[in-house]
Design an enzyme around this catalytic site. Sequence first.
Site, PDB file in Angstrom:
ATOM      1  N   HIS A  17       0.840  -1.199   0.000  1.00 13.63           N
ATOM      2  CA  HIS A  17       0.000   0.000   0.000  1.00 13.63           C
ATOM      3  C   HIS A  17       0.882   1.259   0.000  1.00 13.63           C
ATOM      4  O   HIS A  17       0.632   2.202  -0.738  1.00 13.63           O
ATOM      5  CB  HIS A  17      -0.873   0.056   1.258  1.00 13.63           C
ATOM      6  N   LYS A  41     -17.393  -6.389   6.537  1.00 12.10           N
ATOM      7  CA  LYS A  41     -16.165  -7.123   6.880  1.00 12.10           C
ATOM      8  C   LYS A  41     -15.961  -7.077   8.394  1.00 12.10           C
ATOM      9  O   LYS A  41     -16.400  -6.145   9.058  1.00 12.10           O
ATOM     10  CB  LYS A  41     -14.963  -6.468   6.196  1.00 12.10           C
ATOM     11  N   ARG A  90      -2.281  -6.109  -8.424  1.00 14.12           N
ATOM     12  CA  ARG A  90      -1.212  -7.063  -8.127  1.00 14.12           C
ATOM     13  C   ARG A  90      -1.123  -8.147  -9.187  1.00 14.12           C
ATOM     14  O   ARG A  90      -0.086  -8.405  -9.741  1.00 14.12           O
ATOM     15  CB  ARG A  90      -1.448  -7.708  -6.757  1.00 14.12           C
ATOM     16  N   SER A 128      -3.121  -7.708   2.919  1.00 14.20           N
ATOM     17  CA  SER A 128      -3.347  -7.532   4.362  1.00 14.20           C
ATOM     18  C   SER A 128      -3.815  -8.823   5.026  1.00 14.20           C
ATOM     19  O   SER A 128      -3.419  -9.128   6.152  1.00 14.20           O
ATOM     20  CB  SER A 128      -4.392  -6.443   4.613  1.00 14.20           C
TER      21      SER A 128
HETATM   22  P1  ADP Z   1      -6.028  -5.899   0.616  1.00 11.93           P
HETATM   23  O1  ADP Z   1      -6.440  -6.527  -0.684  1.00 11.93           O
HETATM   24  O2  ADP Z   1      -4.576  -6.052   0.929  1.00 11.93           O
HETATM   25  O3  ADP Z   1      -6.947  -6.183   1.778  1.00 11.93           O
HETATM   26  P2  ADP Z   1      -7.150  -3.203   0.412  1.00 11.93           P
HETATM   27  O4  ADP Z   1      -8.593  -3.505   0.304  1.00 11.93           O
HETATM   28  O5  ADP Z   1      -6.738  -2.397   1.577  1.00 11.93           O
HETATM   29  O6  ADP Z   1      -6.135  -4.394   0.356  1.00 11.93           O
HETATM   30  O7  ADP Z   1      -6.667  -2.584  -0.946  1.00 11.93           O
HETATM   31  C1  ADP Z   1      -6.615  -1.251  -1.313  1.00 11.93           C
HETATM   32  C2  ADP Z   1      -5.981  -1.126  -2.672  1.00 11.93           C
HETATM   33  O8  ADP Z   1      -4.598  -1.419  -2.566  1.00 11.93           O
HETATM   34  C3  ADP Z   1      -6.512  -2.066  -3.746  1.00 11.93           C
HETATM   35  O9  ADP Z   1      -6.512  -1.372  -4.975  1.00 11.93           O
HETATM   36  C4  ADP Z   1      -5.495  -3.186  -3.772  1.00 11.93           C
HETATM   37  O10 ADP Z   1      -5.462  -3.812  -5.043  1.00 11.93           O
HETATM   38  C5  ADP Z   1      -4.237  -2.399  -3.516  1.00 11.93           C
HETATM   39  N1  ADP Z   1      -3.161  -3.210  -2.953  1.00 11.93           N
HETATM   40  C6  ADP Z   1      -3.206  -4.005  -1.868  1.00 11.93           C
HETATM   41  N2  ADP Z   1      -2.019  -4.606  -1.658  1.00 11.93           N
HETATM   42  C7  ADP Z   1      -1.200  -4.195  -2.663  1.00 11.93           C
HETATM   43  C8  ADP Z   1       0.157  -4.489  -3.041  1.00 11.93           C
HETATM   44  N3  ADP Z   1       0.892  -5.364  -2.348  1.00 11.93           N
HETATM   45  N4  ADP Z   1       0.656  -3.877  -4.137  1.00 11.93           N
HETATM   46  C9  ADP Z   1      -0.126  -3.026  -4.848  1.00 11.93           C
HETATM   47  N5  ADP Z   1      -1.404  -2.718  -4.566  1.00 11.93           N
HETATM   48  C10 ADP Z   1      -1.937  -3.288  -3.490  1.00 11.93           C
END
Ligand code: ADP
Length: 164
Positions: A17, A41, A90, A128
């Site tokens: 992130h 969630k 990703r 996460s």
């Molecule tokens: P997660 O899928 O880790 O629970 P979130 O819902 O917090 O993540 O995701 C927020 C945004 O960050 C989404 O667009 C997700 O694709 C992106 N994201 C999450 N982890 C990564 C990573 N390792 N590299 C790039 N983008 C990421």
Amino acid sequence: MKIGIYPGSFDPVTKGHLDIIERSAKMVDKLFVAVLNNNAKSPLFSVDERVNMLCEVTKDIPNVQIDAFSGLLVDYAKRRNATIIIRGLRAVTDFEYELQMSQTNRIMDENVDTIFLTTSLQYAYLCSSTVKEVALCGGEVGKFVPEYVVEKIKEKVSLLNAGE
Ligand code: ADP
């Protein structure tokens, strides 16, 4: 003034992130990193705790502001005068969902466009939920999340274990 929003659960914020935050902050004048308050969630960290961790790990990036929102992302974007939504990609597994979401958002509000940043290779595997699983099983998470977040995870895990 170009205003962007990077929305997500951030439960907790990972190095993946943070990489997206650092890169997208360079593309806009102001970036709101917005924690989605999603009742569906059951998160490990409260919204306030997630906001606090994000504030701490982004404190050196001047044009980043941490926020929380609930409801529709396009409505939140309107309130913030934002025209750009940032999302990270990703793998192909992210693609279908992200494509659908961005098209839905665009139909709801044609003034908002979604920009996708492809993950840096070293974080391509990182999410996460895996971090939480590793931490809850007693594993080290220092390679996945910033140091401040490592400490917060340790506190949370020991609280949970004490409550068992
Ligand atoms: P997660 O899928 O880790 O629970 P979130 O819902 O917090 O993540 O995701 C927020 C945004 O960050 C989404 O667009 C997700 O694709 C992106 N994201 C999450 N982890 C990564 C990573 N390792 N590299 C790039 N983008 C990421």
